[in-house]
Design an enzyme around this catalytic site. Structure first.
Site, short mmCIF file in Angstrom:
data_model
loop_
_atom_site.label_atom_id
_atom_site.label_comp_id
_atom_site.label_asym_id
_atom_site.label_seq_id
_atom_site.Cartn_x
_atom_site.Cartn_y
_atom_site.Cartn_z
CG ASN A 1 -1.72 1.04 0.88
OD1 ASN A 1 -2.35 1.77 0.04
ND2 ASN A 1 -2.43 1.12 2.46
CD GLU B 1 -2.83 5.25 6.50
OE1 GLU B 1 -2.07 4.91 7.15
OE2 GLU B 1 -2.91 5.79 5.50
CB SER C 1 5.46 -1.51 12.20
OG SER C 1 5.58 -0.87 11.79
#
Length: 250
Positions: A9, A97, A213
């Protein structure tokens, strides 16, 4: 055998020239014998060129979002038909988000899922708990509710066009990562939740990605867990060497 997937992404990164440069690096450097399906999600304005650049490869393209309406007075938005018209076959929906910054509710995301499936797009459905939910021990309830409210209204046949992406919000872009054991625990819970709501065949067939992460130095251990089928990669997907290392960790 569940499909193994590593998706990158790119978020709001890479202009036109930078997009082409990164795609060319991936095209020339990803080994032909790679097990995982590789997906990249550039910005909207670079989707068409990405499809064109990758048309003779095994790398697929995803949009990062879509609007739930077919068309209309929605300035700045992109419809499913616009996405499919340039050859894109995948879309990321429900990213944390979008939920946090743009206030997308489970109901809005469910509507977007409906639109995407109607247009034969494969949905990469994102969900996951915040740090406060993990600390309070409420993380399983949050994940279950996000799945039920945003996705579990679909029909059994639609699961062939769904990829799940578990992303603990506290581990996205923070440098924090769920331990491989934490990732496996949640992925196993997710699969069991799907099993209870639908059936064992769907639960065993659905690909569940981990996002949060993932880096070259932890990907192999995370991906080795039995219910982790790959990753949805953020920052590390913007560097060809790092992304390829992650892709080949499966």
């Amino acid at each position: 055998m569940r499909k193994k997937i590593v998706a990158g992404n790119w978020k709001m990164h890479k202009n036109a020239a930078q997009t082409k440069e990164l795609l060319n690096e991936l095209l020339t450097q990803i080994p032909a014998e790679t097990v995982a399906q590789v997906i990249v999600a550039p910005t909207f304005i670079n989707l068409a060129s990405a499809v064109d650049n990758l048309k003779h490869s095994n790398i697929a393209v995803a949009a990062q979002n879509l609007h739930q309406a077919e068309s209309g007075a929605f300035t700045g938005e992109i419809s499913a038909e616009m996405i499919t018209s340039v050859g894109v076959k995948n879309v990321i929906l429900g990213h944390s988000e979008r939920r946090a910054i743009f206030n997308e509710t489970d109901a809005i995301i469910a509507s977007k899922v409906n639109t995407a499936l109607k247009h034969d797009l494969t949905v990469i459905f994102c969900f996951g708990e915040e740090l406060k939910d993990r600390q309070s021990g409420n993380h399983f309830n949050i994940v279950e509710n996000q799945l039920k409210d945003g996705l579990f209204h679909i029909e059994a046949k639609d699961w062939a066009k769904v990829v799940l992406a578990y992303e603990p919000v506290w581990a996205i872009g923070t440098g924090e990562t769920a331990s491989p054991e934490q990732a496996q625990e949640m992925h196993q819970f997710i699969r069991e939740t799907v099993r209870k709501a639908f059936d064992s065949d769907i639960a065993e067939d659905v690909t569940i990605l981990y996002g949060g992460s993932v880096k070259p130095d932890n990907a192999k251990e995370i991906f080795s867990k039995p219910d982790v089928d790959g990753g949805l990669i953020g920052g590390a997907a913007l560097n060809a060497k790092d992304f390829i290392t992650i892709v080949t960790s499966i």
